[in-house]
Design a protein around this motif. Structure first.
Motif, PDB file in Angstrom:
ATOM      1  N   SER A 352      65.400  69.053 123.325  1.00  0.00           N
ATOM      2  CA  SER A 352      65.685  70.015 124.366  1.00  0.00           C
ATOM      3  C   SER A 352      64.238  70.561 124.575  1.00  0.00           C
ATOM      4  N   CYS A 353      63.145  70.879 123.863  1.00  0.00           N
ATOM      5  CA  CYS A 353      61.992  71.445 124.059  1.00  0.00           C
ATOM      6  C   CYS A 353      61.178  70.587 124.894  1.00  0.00           C
ATOM      7  N   ALA A 354      61.228  69.265 124.685  1.00  0.00           N
ATOM      8  CA  ALA A 354      60.581  68.480 125.669  1.00  0.00           C
ATOM      9  C   ALA A 354      61.355  68.150 127.009  1.00  0.00           C
ATOM     10  N   GLU A 355      62.566  68.197 127.188  1.00  0.00           N
ATOM     11  CA  GLU A 355      63.293  68.400 128.423  1.00  0.00           C
ATOM     12  C   GLU A 355      62.838  69.730 129.141  1.00  0.00           C
ATOM     13  N   GLU A 356      62.609  70.796 128.576  1.00  0.00           N
ATOM     14  CA  GLU A 356      62.576  71.902 129.067  1.00  0.00           C
ATOM     15  C   GLU A 356      61.226  72.101 129.970  1.00  0.00           C
ATOM     16  N   LEU A 358      60.146  69.385 131.734  1.00  0.00           N
ATOM     17  CA  LEU A 358      60.260  68.533 132.871  1.00  0.00           C
ATOM     18  C   LEU A 358      61.385  69.473 133.767  1.00  0.00           C
ATOM     19  N   ARG A 359      62.162  70.135 133.247  1.00  0.00           N
ATOM     20  CA  ARG A 359      63.008  71.148 133.802  1.00  0.00           C
ATOM     21  C   ARG A 359      62.328  72.034 134.681  1.00  0.00           C
ATOM     22  N   ARG A 360      61.191  72.942 133.876  1.00  0.00           N
ATOM     23  CA  ARG A 360      60.301  73.591 134.890  1.00  0.00           C
ATOM     24  C   ARG A 360      59.561  73.161 135.915  1.00  0.00           C
ATOM     25  N   LEU A 361      59.386  71.928 135.865  1.00  0.00           N
ATOM     26  CA  LEU A 361      58.405  71.237 136.886  1.00  0.00           C
ATOM     27  C   LEU A 361      59.441  70.662 137.817  1.00  0.00           C
ATOM     28  N   ASP A 362      60.705  70.865 137.483  1.00  0.00           N
ATOM     29  CA  ASP A 362      61.864  70.342 138.489  1.00  0.00           C
ATOM     30  C   ASP A 362      61.474  68.867 138.560  1.00  0.00           C
ATOM     31  N   LEU A 363      61.624  68.053 137.596  1.00  0.00           N
ATOM     32  CA  LEU A 363      61.411  66.557 137.890  1.00  0.00           C
ATOM     33  C   LEU A 363      62.591  66.021 137.241  1.00  0.00           C
ATOM     34  N   HIS A 364      63.296  64.817 138.118  1.00  0.00           N
ATOM     35  CA  HIS A 364      64.534  64.501 137.789  1.00  0.00           C
ATOM     36  C   HIS A 364      64.403  63.410 136.805  1.00  0.00           C
TER      37      HIS A 364
END
Length: 473
Positions: A352-356, A358-364
């Motif tokens: 979840s830390c790694a995903e966050e 990419l989420r903040r960069l708004d990358l699919h």
């Protein structure tokens, strides 16, 4: 590294785990090696015990004035003393043979890892976002970078050869901004401690995390020029002596055969050798090597943003254009050291830390669970995060989060002392990319490109870019 006691007690479980990875059963061979090792240990201990007992008996014989008995015992002690070096050598050889065999065998997959042969059998876990629609045909990152005049592979090739790049101006700053952003999120919000580790490490450190010896061809090794010549000289003289001895004993034809015989590679620890780190996982995980930490210090969460170096052995013909597969690249790494009870939850947290990021960069992106045939050597279970690249029209790995159990800890001799019973046990280790900076740069470039070839700067990075909102020629 596997525990031979576990293999002796649970051979069927061990063999089934290897078979899930597509490997043959090994328990019978390993147990036979262990029996030989234990036999050698017993022979050595028996000889040492008899030597000690006989030494005491000499004194008693002398006290009772039995000179003949004393002389016999002294001869026996002398013979036992002479036999000990050979027995010690036999025990050492048997132990090394077993250790070398164990070191070549990958970790056992957890029960919930999907079975499969390769990446085609990986199982999708979940997705974030959606693919963007463009009013134009999206370009690949190297087309965009070269058109901007800020990504140069030709100059890099003149400097270093293939699989290197020179970034300039806005793209160089964007790569730096990405790394700083990732480290800030992980340290200020996710509880990781930032570390600035060495980029050169010793043999034992690479062995600890599983890069040696099975994957040494994918690594860059370094020596000083003085030591390199000394090593070549020593090897050359040794080889010449061996050939001369064969010529003297068996004739010139036998010596010629020795010269033409294929070279047999030997894996050996060399104190003077250093390796360029393939990932910051290597130095970060080894921070607890050969130590006993207190349970109160766990979980220990560490992060570092470093250059990484890989020889990419076997990658000929793959991703020859662009930055996808480079000999040198930047990555932010996440490492956790935990108790066995904490490690499964920590794995989900790390993901979840790694995903966050990419989420903040708004990358699919999508998350997949790797099957048994696609997992890394040291992993028990691995999640891959695959980011969508519009220019390539495909998903590409940008992070890999793995739980390794005590596999690496055994190779490093990394342990902890429990709070309650104060017993000492091996720690569990986990590692993940948080994330690969170069591939994040690629994803941002391809996702945020415009029809004129400019790159919009994601809002979360604009502060790191001095307020810059667009990268253009």
């Amino acid at each position: 590294m596997h525990d031979i006691r576990f293999i002796r007690e649970h051979p069927d479980i061990f063999d089934r785990a290897l078979q899930r990875r597509g490997l043959p059963a090994e328990s019978k061979r390993l147990i036979a090696m262990d029996e030989e090792r234990r036999k050698k240990i017993l022979e050595l201990e028996t000889a040492q015990a008899r030597r000690n007992a006989a030494s005491k008996e000499i004194g008693e014989a002398k006290k009772s004035k039995s000179e003949k008995k004393a002389a016999e015992l002294m001869a026996e002690v002398a013979a036992l003393k002479d036999s000990v070096p050979a027995l010690e050598a036999g025990e050492k050889t048997a132990s090394k043979k077993l250790d070398d065999a164990l070191a070549q065998i990958p970790n056992m997959p957890l029960d919930d890892v999907p079975d499969g042969k390769d990446a085609g059998d990986n199982v999708e876990h979940h997705r974030f976002g959606a693919k963007r629609d463009y009013a134009f045909t999206p370009k690949q990152h190297f087309e965009l970078g070269e058109a901007l005049g800020q990504m140069d592979f030709e100059i890099a090739a003149k400097l270093s050869g293939a699989r290197f790049v020179v970034l300039k101006s806005g793209l160089a700053r964007l790569e730096r901004a990405l790394a700083q952003f990732m480290l800030d999120v992980h340290t200020s919000e996710h509880g990781y401690t930032e570390v600035a580790p060495p980029l050169l490490v010793l043999d034992g450190v690479m062995f600890g995390t599983g890069q040696l010896w099975k994957f040494c061809d994918d690594q860059f090794a370094t020596f000083t020029d003085e030591f390199r010549w000394k090593m070549l000289e020593d090897y050359g003289r040794s080889a010449m002596r061996k050939v001369l001895e064969i010529a003297e004993e068996d004739g010139i034809e036998a010596a010629k055969k020795e010269v033409e015989a294929p070279f047999i590679r030997q894996n050996a620890f060399i104190p003077e050798r250093h390796w360029l780190i393939p990932t910051a996982e290597v130095p970060l995980t080894n921070l607890v090597r050969e130590s006993i930490v207190d349970e109160a210090q766990l979980p220990m969460r560490l992060t570092a943003g470093t250059p990484c170096f890989r020889a990419e052995a076997g990658a000929a013909g793959k991703d020859t254009r662009g930055m996808i597969r480079q000999h040198q690249f930047n990555k932010v790494e996440l490492v956790s050291i935990t108790t066995p009870e904490q490690s499964r939850d920590e794995h989900e947290r790390m993901l979840s830390c790694a995903e966050e990021v990419l989420r903040r960069l708004d990358l699919h992106y999508r998350v997949v669970t790797l099957c048994t045939g696609d997992m890394g050597f040291a992993a028990q279970k691995t999640y891959d995060i695959e980011v969508w690249l519009p220019g390539q029209n495909m998903y590409r790995e940008i992070s890999s989060c793995s739980i390794c159990g005590e596999f690496q800890a055994r190779r490093m001799n990394a342990r902890y002392r429990s709070k309650g019973d104060r017993n000492v046990r091996h720690v569990h280790t986990l590692n993940g990319s948080g994330v690969a900076v170069g591939r994040a740069l690629i994803a941002v470039m391809e996702t945020y490109q415009d029809a004129d070839g400019s790159i919009a700067v994601p809002p979360v990075l604009q502060g790191y870019m001095g307020g810059m909102k667009k990268i253009e020629r």
